[in-house]
Design an enzyme around this catalytic site. Structure first.
Site, PDB file in Angstrom:
ATOM      1  N   GLU A  69     158.814 110.196  45.869  1.00 53.66           N
ATOM      2  CA  GLU A  69     158.952 108.794  45.501  1.00 53.66           C
ATOM      3  C   GLU A  69     158.241 108.589  44.165  1.00 53.66           C
ATOM      4  O   GLU A  69     157.067 108.952  44.029  1.00 53.66           O
ATOM      5  CB  GLU A  69     158.327 107.891  46.567  1.00 53.66           C
ATOM      6  CG  GLU A  69     158.507 106.414  46.277  1.00 53.66           C
ATOM      7  CD  GLU A  69     157.908 105.517  47.349  1.00 53.66           C
ATOM      8  OE1 GLU A  69     157.993 104.281  47.189  1.00 53.66           O
ATOM      9  OE2 GLU A  69     157.357 106.046  48.338  1.00 53.66           O
ATOM     10  N   ARG A 124     150.886 119.078  56.439  1.00 50.52           N
ATOM     11  CA  ARG A 124     150.598 118.656  55.074  1.00 50.52           C
ATOM     12  C   ARG A 124     149.299 119.307  54.610  1.00 50.52           C
ATOM     13  O   ARG A 124     148.513 119.808  55.416  1.00 50.52           O
ATOM     14  CB  ARG A 124     150.481 117.135  54.987  1.00 50.52           C
ATOM     15  CG  ARG A 124     149.312 116.538  55.757  1.00 50.52           C
ATOM     16  CD  ARG A 124     149.234 115.038  55.564  1.00 50.52           C
ATOM     17  NE  ARG A 124     148.930 114.694  54.189  1.00 50.52           N
ATOM     18  CZ  ARG A 124     149.116 113.486  53.669  1.00 50.52           C
ATOM     19  NH1 ARG A 124     149.635 112.517  54.392  1.00 50.52           N
ATOM     20  NH2 ARG A 124     148.788 113.238  52.413  1.00 50.52           N
ATOM     21  N   LYS A 152     148.375 108.534  48.210  1.00 44.70           N
ATOM     22  CA  LYS A 152     148.760 107.926  46.934  1.00 44.70           C
ATOM     23  C   LYS A 152     148.134 106.547  46.775  1.00 44.70           C
ATOM     24  O   LYS A 152     147.766 106.147  45.668  1.00 44.70           O
ATOM     25  CB  LYS A 152     150.283 107.825  46.827  1.00 44.70           C
ATOM     26  CG  LYS A 152     150.943 109.046  46.208  1.00 44.70           C
ATOM     27  CD  LYS A 152     152.391 108.727  45.894  1.00 44.70           C
ATOM     28  CE  LYS A 152     153.117 109.939  45.342  1.00 44.70           C
ATOM     29  NZ  LYS A 152     154.538 109.646  45.082  1.00 44.70           N
TER      30      LYS A 152
END
Length: 555
Positions: free
Chosen positions: A34, A260, A270
């Site tokens: 994104e 992750r 983020k």
């Protein structure tokens, strides 16, 4: 393209089985960031995995921007992501893809779900929808709008698309199961009204699809065979499959989840990285203390060291915290073999060699690498006045101290043996100048009379030394898992950046950006890509010569 040896993992085992059974003829993966921030080391793991698998299986990997939320997205982020992927050693066929490329088709699939009675318009507030959603222990409650007719839902969605409703006034929800044990299946929102300019589609749309609706359809449109994502999307796989099972699309990719990357002493969220930038806790997304790829590049990490780190930590389904020392070991191992040597003094005091001929100088040949003759040699100017590190001199010291002490000898790297005779101090009692004598017959060798000199220190000649700024970096946070803290700002390390002003040897006058050097006895450094120039040298410390954290020497 990157050329790393394939590392086996459970995902590769699945792909091997799919190819062997004939389920797929060719592997097709994707990396779907994104564009709402810079990529970080966690994204690097995904890049290495997705592009690496495609490369190893002679398949294809798409770069596709998940641009469904233009409120937080910027073209600058789009550009930085492309630069980071290429810097890591990977590329993609043709132009990058965007989820917005498929907005017309996505809208059509939403209409199809409405026509099948599988989606409805809901005027409930977000707060009310949260209440009706239930909890992990209690089922949700049906929305009062859930049984609106197909015809009415089609008209409302058309009006949404035509801009007849305000932001947040109404949304489109999938009609699945409000009693499902999986929260993601409790009639999730798939479209919302949002009047905002989109960086790719301009003002064409005022309704935008949600990620979970967009992602699976985009994968299917592109013919992705294996959709690889991190474990937090494990439950979302049920919605991924539900959407594809209930629309008229032929391809149905397989979503596979892996753990992750959680790196100690930093944050990978983020949102929290945004806060660090917005609150001025760091100088920007590419601050060398940040876990962003841009920050690591500016600090002096190489693409191969980042790829090697991703290979070393492996691909599993088990979440864990990776020690920062593992990342640092990858770049340290590489630079130990590849980085040429140089000398710099970051906290200088002056040495005056009183018996060295005043006004004279000479050049001393020094190897650029002690174990690689192919790197050649460089010439070091030497004269009466030089600089050494302040910590390399003491007026008195015990036998364990192997550096310069009053009345004792030490060797200058690649040069002579000197002996400290006396020193000057400033008003605060700090040593400013040490007066020494040298043995002219000791260039590159021990004294002829057989006395041994064990200590060796680095230096730069005062007459030709280049003034330089040295930025010494440490962990950004003081605790291993700052993301778990309610006020993660309170755990910031006040010593994460220490700036020193000293001198570098003249061979570094025209150092290239990203060219790594080992400053002997200090650490590995590179010229800062933003602030350094031939007239104002600025060096970033990439990593120290040894892992002081694991050795227990950290503050």
């Amino acid at each position: 393209m990157a050329a790393d040896a394939p590392r086996s993992n459970f995902i590769r085992h699945i792909i091997d089985a799919d190819l062997a059974s004939g389920k797929h003829q060719q592997v097709h993966t994707r990396f779907p960031p994104e564009p709402n921030g810079f990529l970080h080391i966690g994204h690097a793991k995904s890049i290495v995995l997705n592009f690496g698998i495609a490369e190893d299986y002679q398949g294809t990997c798409n770069l596709r921007f998940d641009d469904t939320n233009p409120l937080k997205e910027k073209v600058d982020f789009v550009n930085s992501i492309q630069e980071d992927v290429r810097w890591l050693g990977y590329d993609w066929e043709g132009k990058p893809k965007y989820s917005s490329d498929y907005f017309d088709r996505l809208h059509g699939y939403a209409v199809e779900l409405i026509e099948k009675g599988l989606a409805y318009a809901d005027f409930s507030t977000q707060e009310k929808m949260r209440e009706m959603r239930g909890t992990l222990k209690e089922p949700g409650v049906n929305s009062p709008y859930r049984d609106t007719s197909v015809a009415e839902n089609l008209q409302i969605f058309a009006d949404m698309t035509a801009g007849k409703y305000k932001d947040g006034e109404v949304c489109l929800r999938a009609k699945i199961d409000m009693a499902s044990p999986f929260m993601v299946l409790r009639d999730p929102v798939i479209y919302r009204v949002r009047f905002v300019h989109h960086h790719q589609t301009g003002d064409k749309w005022c309704v935008y699809p949600m990620y979970d609706f967009t992602h699976c359809i985009s994968d299917a449109i592109e013919g992705i065979t294996h959709s690889l994502c991190t474990l937090e999307f494990q439950d979302n796989r049920r919605l991924y499959d539900w959407v594809l099972d209930n629309i008229s699309i032929d391809c149905h990719p397989q979503q596979i989840e892996f753990s992750r990357l959680n790196l100690q002493y930093t944050v990978m969220s983020k949102r929290k990285l945004h806060l660090l930038v917005e609150e001025g806790k760091v100088s920007g997304w590419d601050d060398p203390r940040m876990p962003t790829i841009a920050g690591m590049r500016r600090r002096g990490y190489t693409p191969s060291s980042v790829r090697e780190f991703c290979h070393r930590i492996g691909v599993t389904k088990m979440d864990n915290q990776v020690e920062m020392s593992m990342l640092e070991a990858c770049i340290r191992d590489e630079l130990n073999h590849q980085a040429p040597r140089a000398m710099a003094v970051i906290d200088p005091i002056k040495i005056v060699i009183e018996n060295y001929p005043d006004g004279e100088s000479e050049t001393i040949a020094a190897p650029n690498h002690p174990n690689d003759e192919s790197m050649g040699v460089r010439e070091l100017p030497f004269s009466r006045e030089i600089y050494i590190e302040a910590e390399d001199f003491r007026e008195e010291a015990n036998k364990k101290y192997k550096r310069l002490v009053l009345g004792k000898e030490v060797r200058l790297r690649n040069a002579y043996v000197i002996k400290a005779e006396r020193c000057d101090k400033d008003a605060e009692g700090n040593v400013t100048t040490v007066y020494c004598t040298y043995d002219a017959d000791t260039l590159g060798k021990d004294p002829a009379d057989g006395r041994k000199v064990k200590g060796v220190i680095h230096w730069v000649a005062a007459a030709t030394a280049l003034p330089a700024e040295f930025r010494l970096y440490d962990r950004l946070f003081q605790v291993p898992n700052p993301g778990a803290e309610e006020d993660f700002f309170s755990t910031l390390n006040p010593q994460s950046l220490v700036v020193r002003h000293g001198y570098a040897e003249p061979s570094l006058q025209h150092i290239q950006v990203e060219q790594a050097y080992q400053f002997e006895r200090i650490g590995y450094f590179c010229a800062d890509s933003k602030d350094s120039s031939a007239t104002a040298l600025v060096f970033n410390q990439t990593v120290g010569l040894r892992d002081v954290w694991s050795e227990g020497d950290a503050n």
